[in-house]
Design a protein around this motif. Sequence first.
Motif, PDB file in Angstrom:
ATOM      1  N   ALA A 129       0.801  -1.228   0.000  1.00 57.53           N
ATOM      2  CA  ALA A 129       0.000   0.000   0.000  1.00 57.53           C
ATOM      3  C   ALA A 129       0.831   1.273   0.000  1.00 57.53           C
ATOM      4  CB  ALA A 129      -0.948  -0.014   1.180  1.00 57.53           C
ATOM      5  N   ASP A 130       1.957   1.296   0.681  1.00 51.27           N
ATOM      6  CA  ASP A 130       2.726   2.533   0.812  1.00 51.27           C
ATOM      7  C   ASP A 130       4.106   2.384   0.177  1.00 51.27           C
ATOM      8  OD1 ASP A 130       3.517   5.060   1.438  1.00 51.27           O
ATOM      9  OD2 ASP A 130       3.765   4.705   3.578  1.00 51.27           O
ATOM     10  N   THR A 131       4.126   2.187  -1.129  1.00 53.01           N
ATOM     11  CA  THR A 131       5.418   2.077  -1.803  1.00 53.01           C
ATOM     12  C   THR A 131       6.170   3.403  -1.787  1.00 53.01           C
ATOM     13  OG1 THR A 131       4.297   2.462  -3.914  1.00 53.01           O
ATOM     14  CG2 THR A 131       4.749   0.182  -3.330  1.00 53.01           C
ATOM     15  N   ALA A 132       5.447   4.524  -1.679  1.00 52.36           N
ATOM     16  CA  ALA A 132       6.108   5.831  -1.671  1.00 52.36           C
ATOM     17  C   ALA A 132       7.120   5.931  -0.534  1.00 52.36           C
ATOM     18  CB  ALA A 132       5.072   6.950  -1.560  1.00 52.36           C
ATOM     19  N   SER A 133       6.762   5.443   0.647  1.00 49.70           N
ATOM     20  CA  SER A 133       7.685   5.525   1.786  1.00 49.70           C
ATOM     21  C   SER A 133       8.901   4.636   1.578  1.00 49.70           C
ATOM     22  CB  SER A 133       6.960   5.136   3.077  1.00 49.70           C
ATOM     23  OG  SER A 133       6.569   3.768   3.055  1.00 49.70           O
ATOM     24  N   ARG A 136      11.180   6.614  -0.777  1.00 48.16           N
ATOM     25  CA  ARG A 136      11.780   7.741  -0.049  1.00 48.16           C
ATOM     26  C   ARG A 136      12.872   7.265   0.890  1.00 48.16           C
ATOM     27  NH1 ARG A 136       6.323   9.867   0.053  1.00 48.16           N
ATOM     28  NH2 ARG A 136       5.981   8.848   2.058  1.00 48.16           N
ATOM     29  N   ALA A 183       8.647   7.900  -5.875  1.00 46.64           N
ATOM     30  CA  ALA A 183       7.735   8.177  -4.761  1.00 46.64           C
ATOM     31  C   ALA A 183       6.598   9.082  -5.199  1.00 46.64           C
ATOM     32  CB  ALA A 183       8.497   8.821  -3.605  1.00 46.64           C
ATOM     33  N   ALA A 186       4.152   6.807  -6.916  1.00 48.38           N
ATOM     34  CA  ALA A 186       3.523   5.953  -5.910  1.00 48.38           C
ATOM     35  C   ALA A 186       2.487   6.733  -5.108  1.00 48.38           C
ATOM     36  CB  ALA A 186       4.590   5.376  -4.976  1.00 48.38           C
ATOM     37  N   THR A 187       2.739   8.021  -4.875  1.00 46.31           N
ATOM     38  CA  THR A 187       1.757   8.865  -4.195  1.00 46.31           C
ATOM     39  C   THR A 187       0.511   9.031  -5.053  1.00 46.31           C
ATOM     40  OG1 THR A 187       3.530  10.069  -3.055  1.00 46.31           O
ATOM     41  CG2 THR A 187       1.368  11.127  -3.152  1.00 46.31           C
ATOM     42  N   GLY A 190      -1.448   5.785  -4.801  1.00 51.28           N
ATOM     43  CA  GLY A 190      -2.009   5.464  -3.493  1.00 51.28           C
ATOM     44  C   GLY A 190      -1.838   3.997  -3.170  1.00 51.28           C
ATOM     45  N   ASP A 191      -2.947   3.317  -2.865  1.00 59.32           N
ATOM     46  CA  ASP A 191      -2.868   1.882  -2.581  1.00 59.32           C
ATOM     47  C   ASP A 191      -3.176   1.044  -3.826  1.00 59.32           C
ATOM     48  OD1 ASP A 191      -5.567   2.181  -2.888  1.00 59.32           O
ATOM     49  OD2 ASP A 191      -6.122   1.362  -0.938  1.00 59.32           O
ATOM     50  N   TYR A 192      -3.161   1.683  -4.989  1.00 54.71           N
ATOM     51  CA  TYR A 192      -3.377   1.037  -6.292  1.00 54.71           C
ATOM     52  C   TYR A 192      -4.822   0.595  -6.524  1.00 54.71           C
ATOM     53  CZ  TYR A 192       1.629   1.213  -7.063  1.00 54.71           C
ATOM     54  OH  TYR A 192       2.929   1.663  -7.242  1.00 54.71           O
TER      55      TYR A 192
END
Length: 258
Positions: A129-133, A136, A183, A186-187, A190-192
Motif C-alpha cells: 500500500a505505501d510504496t512511496a515511503s 523515499r 515516490a 507511488a503517491t 495510493g494503494d493502487y
Amino acid sequence: MQKVTSADGTSIAYDRLGEGPAVVLVCGGSVDRMSNAPLAALLAQSYTVYNYDRRGRGDSGDAEVYAIEREFEDLDAIFAAAGGSAHLYGTSSGAALALLATAAGRPVNKLALWEPPYFLEGAEGRPVADTASIYRGFVAEGRRDKAAEYFMAEVVGMPAEFVAQAKASPWWPAQEAIAHTLAYDATVMGDYSIPVEAIKSIKQPARVLTGGVAWPWMSDSNKAVAELLQDGSHVVLAEQQHNVDPAVLAPALKEFWA
C-alpha cells in the motif's frame, strides 16, 4: 524546448510540436518526456502537441516537498501555454495523474488513458500500500539504485535476470537520477485501488486503452475504470503490451479526439 513556471515557482520544461488542436502528454513512472517523444512526433501531424517533463525529471525543476496538487498546478501552466484547454493523454501512472487532474477540474477537452495500473480488490500482484515511503527511504539512504531496482522487481514484477541486465545497461544511471520521482508516482497511485468517486465525477468524454496482451489484472481494472466514467469507453489495441507501439497508439488517439 520551452519552459513555463508552475504556481510554486518550479520550472516545467516542454516540447511544442505541430499545428492544430492542443494535446498534452503525461509520461508515466521512471521516465521523462523522451518516453512520449515518438508518439508526440506522430500526433504532431494533426495536433499541436505539448510533451512536458513532470517535475523532478528531465529538464524540469523540482521542489523540496512533493504533493499531487503541485503536479496539477504544473498541468495548469502547460494548459495556459496551450491556450487554456487541451486534450489530455496519460500513460501508466501518468494516466492515473491525468485522471485525477481531470477530476480536480483541469480544463480537459477529451481524456485518453493508456493502461492506468489500478488493481481490483483481491487481484494478484498488487504492490504494497505505501510504496512511496519505501522509495523515499532508499533515496534518503543514498541508495537510489535500490529504489529503481525495487520498482522494477517488486512493483512492475520484472524477472530477476531482466533487473540484473538493466543494472548493467548504459541507461541505468538515468534511472538512478530520477529514482526520487518513483515516490511521486507511488503517491499518485495510493494503494493502487481504483479511485471510484474521482472517476465518477469526470464529465468529459474519456477513453481507456488497453493492450491486447495486457496482464489480466490490468485488463480487468481498465474495463472497470471505463464503466465508471460518465462518458467513457474502452478500446483494446491488439497485440500490444504495456510498452505500446506509438504507430499503433497514435491512430487510436486521433480517432478518439477527432
